[in-house]
Design a protein around this motif. Structure first.
Motif, PDB file in Angstrom:
ATOM      1  N   ASP A   1      34.157  29.178  31.310  1.00  0.00           N
ATOM      2  CA  ASP A   1      34.505  27.768  31.511  1.00  0.00           C
ATOM      3  C   ASP A   1      33.296  26.965  31.959  1.00  0.00           C
TER       4      ASP A   1
ATOM      5  N   TYR B   1      37.856  39.651  30.034  1.00  0.00           N
ATOM      6  CA  TYR B   1      36.802  39.426  31.021  1.00  0.00           C
ATOM      7  C   TYR B   1      36.521  37.937  31.182  1.00  0.00           C
ATOM      8  N   ILE B   2      36.145  37.564  32.390  1.00  0.00           N
ATOM      9  CA  ILE B   2      35.728  36.201  32.708  1.00  0.00           C
ATOM     10  C   ILE B   2      34.215  36.206  32.873  1.00  0.00           C
TER      11      ILE B   2
ATOM     12  N   LEU C   1      45.316  33.447  32.362  1.00  0.00           N
ATOM     13  CA  LEU C   1      44.300  33.908  31.417  1.00  0.00           C
ATOM     14  C   LEU C   1      44.587  35.328  30.951  1.00  0.00           C
TER      15      LEU C   1
ATOM     16  N   ILE D   1      43.064  37.497  28.027  1.00  0.00           N
ATOM     17  CA  ILE D   1      41.642  37.579  28.340  1.00  0.00           C
ATOM     18  C   ILE D   1      41.330  38.920  29.006  1.00  0.00           C
TER      19      ILE D   1
ATOM     20  N   MET E   1      44.081  32.668  36.864  1.00  0.00           N
ATOM     21  CA  MET E   1      43.551  33.953  36.403  1.00  0.00           C
ATOM     22  C   MET E   1      44.650  34.790  35.758  1.00  0.00           C
TER      23      MET E   1
ATOM     24  N   ILE F   1      38.535  29.439  39.653  1.00  0.00           N
ATOM     25  CA  ILE F   1      39.462  30.415  39.077  1.00  0.00           C
ATOM     26  C   ILE F   1      40.464  30.820  40.164  1.00  0.00           C
TER      27      ILE F   1
ATOM     28  N   TYR G   1      36.395  34.964  28.376  1.00  0.00           N
ATOM     29  CA  TYR G   1      36.628  33.572  28.762  1.00  0.00           C
ATOM     30  C   TYR G   1      35.439  33.050  29.547  1.00  0.00           C
TER      31      TYR G   1
ATOM     32  N   HIS H   1      30.361  34.252  33.545  1.00  0.00           N
ATOM     33  CA  HIS H   1      29.610  33.131  34.125  1.00  0.00           C
ATOM     34  C   HIS H   1      28.137  33.518  34.211  1.00  0.00           C
TER      35      HIS H   1
ATOM     36  N   ALA I   1      37.957  36.760  40.277  1.00  0.00           N
ATOM     37  CA  ALA I   1      37.669  37.508  39.048  1.00  0.00           C
ATOM     38  C   ALA I   1      36.793  38.719  39.348  1.00  0.00           C
TER      39      ALA I   1
ATOM     40  N   TYR J   1      35.029  40.586  35.774  1.00  0.00           N
ATOM     41  CA  TYR J   1      33.975  39.577  35.734  1.00  0.00           C
ATOM     42  C   TYR J   1      32.708  40.164  35.115  1.00  0.00           C
TER      43      TYR J   1
ATOM     44  N   TYR K   1      34.219  32.202  41.485  1.00  0.00           N
ATOM     45  CA  TYR K   1      34.630  33.342  40.668  1.00  0.00           C
ATOM     46  C   TYR K   1      34.928  34.585  41.512  1.00  0.00           C
TER      47      TYR K   1
END
Length: 430
Positions: free
Chosen positions: A70, A155-156, A147, A153, A144, A139, A68, A158, A175, A181, A172
């Motif tokens: 964003d 992993y998140i 997700l 999901i 979270m 998040i 994921y 960025h 996460a 993350y 974050y």
């Protein structure tokens, strides 16, 4: 050493049952040949225990990893596209959250594009599998869990640039604490802040020129005076792109496949400046008319000559990558000629040339040679109804009309980016 019979094996079984049991079990599990054991048949374990799933092959294969990422994705550019390309490489399915208008206003200032426009742009990227509209800017624990549990999901994702909330905390942090993350490398040379800065600078130059000469080059009116060319050159120097194009980046964005021998190749050209939802929709419709969509990207010089001194806002390689990232595009011509020639049609085996009904104002070109004269004479030209009335100028005008708010937003963001570059370290990535 030859054995005439299998009596030694049975004697071994009677004296060392556990040892031979282990050997036979190992042979069965590993699927080893039993010929060494003198032709003894080793029945399949699943014959004795047909209901034990551990002895059956997995029917569904390896679990697909869902990641994921964003963002606001306002003034969509190739930096956004490259971030999502990198995110997709960390998993099998990419889910993208698009931050709501309200959250953007609260955390960054007014967005230029509406949620609907941003949805079209993100959904149109070749690496995106799913989109979540109106995602929160931070998040939170609740989001979270949504997700992880509802959207499955793993992993998140960025970039390596910090994303801080108004109170200075990491958006974050949760996460990262959960161990779910992953980080990607930020794409250098472009940002929404930079693009807004280019537009505001051009608007300032335009206002000065309008006060002096009573004309407005930004609206597509051409001016060939030395004074305007001088202003244009000065403005371009102040807002040169910092993007360093490489062959590797182009390959990463490219599909890498040409049209088949009997493919119906559709050609559409344009500046595709400040890539917007109108571009995505017209490319989608054009692709539906054939098997392979070839897109011609006009040079900076051609765009400037035909649309005005302050165009293009985005430079040739920036515009080419934005178009290449679109899921409906198969190939691009970087620096396509303004006129579609017979040689070009033959070289690329073009079956149909299309052009949208909505375009920038070209009022000063009345009487000029029609760039589509050849495909029209060949009966392969088609005017395609533009699904949206958005243009590069109309998007730029949104920023100019609300310039004070965007100036304030840019000052704040520019300071943040200055700190990022001051503390920047090398990050391995694609």
């Amino acid at each position: 050493m030859d054995f005439e019979n299998n009596s030694w094996i049975w004697e071994g079984v009677s004296h060392y049952p556990h040892l031979f049991g282990g050997i036979m079990l190992t042979a069965a599990v590993l699927g080893l040949s039993t010929s060494f054991f003198g032709g003894i048949s080793v029945p399949s374990l699943t014959y004795f225990w047909p209901d034990l799933g551990i002895f059956h092959k997995r029917k569904h294969g390896k679990k697909r990893i869902r990641v994921y990422m964003d963002g606001c994705f306002d003034l969509m550019h190739y930096g956004h596209a490259n971030a999502l390309r990198q995110a997709k490489a960390l998993g099998d399915e990419l889910v993208v959250g698009i931050v709501s208008d309200e959250e953007i206003i609260a955390n960054k200032g007014p967005p230029v594009l509406s949620m609907e426009e941003r949805l079209v742009l993100v959904s149109g990227l070749k690496w995106v599998d799913e989109v979540i509209a109106n995602a929160p800017y931070a998040i939170t624990e609740q989001f979270m869990n949504t997700l992880f549990n509802e959207h499955k999901i793993d992993y998140i994702i960025h970039g390596d640039d910090p994303c801080l909330l108004p109170d200075g905390t990491d958006a974050y942090a949760l996460a990262k604490k959960a161990g779910r993350y992953k980080q990607i490398k930020r794409t250098e040379g472009v940002s929404s802040t930079d693009i807004v800065g280019r537009i505001l600078s051009y608007a300032k130059d335009t206002k000065t020129h309008e006060d002096q000469n009573g004309s407005t080059p930004l609206h597509g009116e051409r001016d060939n005076t030395n004074e305007v060319q001088g202003e244009k050159s000065q403005s371009k120097c102040l807002h040169l792109s910092h993007f360093l194009p490489t062959s590797r980046r182009i390959v990463q964005f490219s599909n890498g496949e040409g049209p088949g021998p009997n493919a119906r190749v559709v050609y559409i050209d344009g500046a595709f400046d400040l890539f917007h939802a109108g571009h995505v929709e017209i490319l989608k419709n054009a692709r539906q008319l054939g098997d392979f969509l070839l897109v011609g990207i006009h040079t900076d010089q051609a765009v400037s000559e035909h649309r005005g001194a302050h165009y293009p806002i985005m430079h040739l390689h920036e515009r080419s990558l934005s178009v290449l990232a679109c899921r409906y595009v198969d190939e691009v011509i970087i620096g396509a000629p303004w006129e579609v020639t017979k040689d070009m049609i033959t070289t690329f085996n073009i079956s149909l040339v299309v052009h949208g009904t909505v375009a920038e104002s070209n009022s000063f070109l009345n009487g000029a040679r029609d760039p589509y004269e050849v495909p029209k004479s060949m009966g392969i030209f088609h005017m395609l109804e533009s699904p949206k009335d958005i243009t590069t100028t109309s998007v730029a005008q949104r920023i100019i009309a609300n310039h004070e708010a965007y100036l304030k937003r840019n000052v704040k963001k520019a300071e943040s980016e200055k700190k990022y570059y001051a503390a920047k370290k090398y990050v391995h990535g694609e």
